[in-house]
Scaffold this motif. Structure first.
Motif, mmCIF file in Angstrom:
data_model
loop_
_atom_site.group_PDB
_atom_site.id
_atom_site.type_symbol
_atom_site.label_atom_id
_atom_site.label_comp_id
_atom_site.label_asym_id
_atom_site.label_seq_id
_atom_site.Cartn_x
_atom_site.Cartn_y
_atom_site.Cartn_z
ATOM 1 N N UNK A 208 -51.511 -16.717 4.152
ATOM 2 C CA UNK A 208 -52.325 -15.957 4.690
ATOM 3 C C UNK A 208 -52.090 -15.488 6.086
ATOM 4 N N UNK A 209 -52.191 -13.980 6.310
ATOM 5 C CA UNK A 209 -51.920 -13.369 7.444
ATOM 6 C C UNK A 209 -53.462 -12.906 8.069
ATOM 7 N N UNK A 210 -54.103 -13.939 8.966
ATOM 8 C CA UNK A 210 -55.477 -13.535 9.195
ATOM 9 C C UNK A 210 -55.514 -12.698 10.649
ATOM 10 N N UNK A 211 -55.839 -11.421 10.783
ATOM 11 C CA UNK A 211 -55.658 -10.662 11.858
ATOM 12 C C UNK A 211 -56.162 -9.241 11.697
ATOM 13 N N UNK A 212 -56.828 -8.741 12.895
ATOM 14 C CA UNK A 212 -57.073 -7.186 12.675
ATOM 15 C C UNK A 212 -55.924 -6.550 12.285
ATOM 16 N N UNK A 241 -53.252 -10.465 3.405
ATOM 17 C CA UNK A 241 -53.865 -9.778 4.618
ATOM 18 C C UNK A 241 -55.248 -9.837 4.683
ATOM 19 N N UNK A 242 -55.746 -10.709 5.714
ATOM 20 C CA UNK A 242 -57.200 -10.714 5.833
ATOM 21 C C UNK A 242 -57.352 -10.063 7.090
ATOM 22 N N UNK A 243 -58.598 -8.998 6.880
ATOM 23 C CA UNK A 243 -58.967 -8.251 8.254
ATOM 24 C C UNK A 243 -58.963 -6.857 7.870
ATOM 25 N N UNK A 244 -59.357 -5.973 8.801
ATOM 26 C CA UNK A 244 -59.717 -4.536 8.854
ATOM 27 C C UNK A 244 -58.971 -4.004 10.148
ATOM 28 N N UNK A 245 -58.643 -2.830 10.003
ATOM 29 C CA UNK A 245 -58.448 -2.056 11.191
ATOM 30 C C UNK A 245 -57.880 -0.782 10.939
ATOM 31 N N UNK A 246 -57.590 -0.099 12.115
ATOM 32 C CA UNK A 246 -57.096 1.345 11.923
ATOM 33 C C UNK A 246 -55.843 1.658 11.291
ATOM 34 N N UNK A 247 -54.758 0.568 11.428
ATOM 35 C CA UNK A 247 -53.746 0.588 10.939
ATOM 36 C C UNK A 247 -53.397 0.354 9.535
ATOM 37 N N UNK A 248 -54.643 0.006 8.660
ATOM 38 C CA UNK A 248 -54.447 -0.371 7.396
ATOM 39 C C UNK A 248 -53.736 0.767 6.447
#
Length: 382
Positions: A208-212, A241-248
């Motif tokens: 799991x990669x947990x980061x924005x 990949x857990x998280x959200x953000x502008x680079x998704x």
């Protein structure tokens, strides 16, 4: 006592705000008056509503959009600093004069984004402390704000950092010895005692990669390049990949380009991080810049090893080859090397995870927000 907390976080809510929020709740429950001045204010956010329900006063601070502020700053001379955001600083000063706080807490997402607010406190003679949640070696204070940054860090009653690394980097960038500085732990969102059972998955290793999803800080692009290497394509490995953000969108398209559509999952934000560690074997963090990642503390408390770059204070908590695996740098080669070291010791991951949990509990108190609240009260007493 009367406390004012000024948050300079540029989004409605960030992980960098958990420390001051928990401290505010602890102080309010003890009967103290709490006023919060919040940038990017969202009245519907659950954390804002929780603070208000506890009796905290939360006020939104108007800010200029980033582009408008940049354009205005380009037109200004350095003799008139902060004019582009002058309205927000006027708001803050007016609130402070009305509230007459015993202490102001300027809570920053990194180490310089709140210095304008701190300078309002300094000039108006309100006692204040600074909190820095991140420091990046390449981001010095802007040239036209350097003198202000040195003044406010020198004038603060105390400067709090979430890792020793961040403290040292800030001293280097300011050219100042911060004798009135210390390291404080961040809160976490998993049970403190008792790691989780090891997940059953005999045919596939789940990381799991947990980061924005912001590559400048979190480096998910590095991880995707590692996963695209032929040897990892051939191994039973899957990354969520857990998280959200502008680079998704960019990261999704990069994964498709690299042929990783069946090797990765975009899981978004999840309300219960414990559920992540119930089904994943280890954390992987390819960060370029950090304070001390909440995701790392949470994974370790749940009994999961981590493969992480030596960003920020990560290596201060994660024992290389003991409680996890540290990549020497945020590069494809370094992360690949650390992941390879971890892979050949996969059979040991459950015992490594147990050591990680014990290490986390030895280094992080069960209620960091309450601990921080007591330090703030002591600051007033002093």
């Amino acid at each position: 006592m009367r406390f004012t907390i000024i948050s300079s976080c540029i989004i409605p809510w960030g992980g960098s705000e958990e420390l001051w929020a928990e401290a505010a709740l602890a102080l309010r429950s003890a009967g103290h008056e709490i006023t919060i001045l919040k940038t990017a204010f969202d009245a519907q956010h659950p954390r804002i509503q929780q603070l208000q329900a506890a009796g905290c006063i939360v006020v939104g601070i108007r800010t200029y959009p980033k582009l408008a502020k940049r354009l205005l700053n380009r037109l200004l001379t350095t003799s008139r600093q902060w004019t582009a955001g002058e309205n927000q600083f006027d708001q803050v000063e007016q609130h402070l004069r009305q509230q007459q706080p015993d202490l102001v807490v300027v809570a920053q997402g990194s180490n310089f984004d709140g210095i304008g607010f701190a300078d309002v406190c300094r000039r108006a003679n309100f006692p204040f402390v600074l909190v820095a949640q991140k420091a990046a070696e390449i981001f010095f204070p802007p040239v036209h704000q350097r003198a202000m940054a040195r003044l406010v860090y020198g004038a603060a009653r105390h400067c709090y950092f979430v890792s020793r690394h961040n403290l040292v980097v800030t001293q280097h960038q300011l050219g100042l010895e911060l004798d009135h500085a210390s390291v404080v732990p961040n809160p976490f969102n998993v049970p403190y005692a008792g790691e989780l059972p090891w997940p059953a998955s005999p045919t596939l290793v789940h990381l799991a990669c947990v980061a924005r999803l912001e590559v400048l800080d979190k480096g998910q692009d590095i991880l995707l390049q590692v996963l695209a290497l032929p040897k990892w394509q051939q191994r039973p490995l899957h990354v969520s990949f857990f998280g959200s953000g502008g680079d998704e969108p960019a990261l999704r398209e990069m994964a498709e380009l690299l042929g990783l559509h069946d090797r990765v999952t975009w899981a978004g934000q999840v309300p219960d991080i414990t559920a992540v560690w119930a089904s994943h074997h280890a954390l992987i963090l390819p960060s370029r810049y950090e304070g001390l990642p909440l995701a790392l503390v949470e994974a370790m408390l749940c009994g999961r090893p981590a493969i992480a770059t030596a960003a920020g204070g990560t290596a201060e908590l994660l024992g290389n080859n003991e409680t996890g695996f540290v990549a020497a740098a945020a590069t494809v080669a370094a992360l690949d090397e650390a992941l390879e070291r971890a892979w050949v010791r996969y059979a040991e991951w459950p015992s490594i995870g147990q050591r990680a949990a014990a290490c986390a509990r030895n280094n992080v108190p069960p209620e960091p927000g309450a601990v921080f609240s007591q330090r703030l009260l002591q600051m007033i007493g002093n």
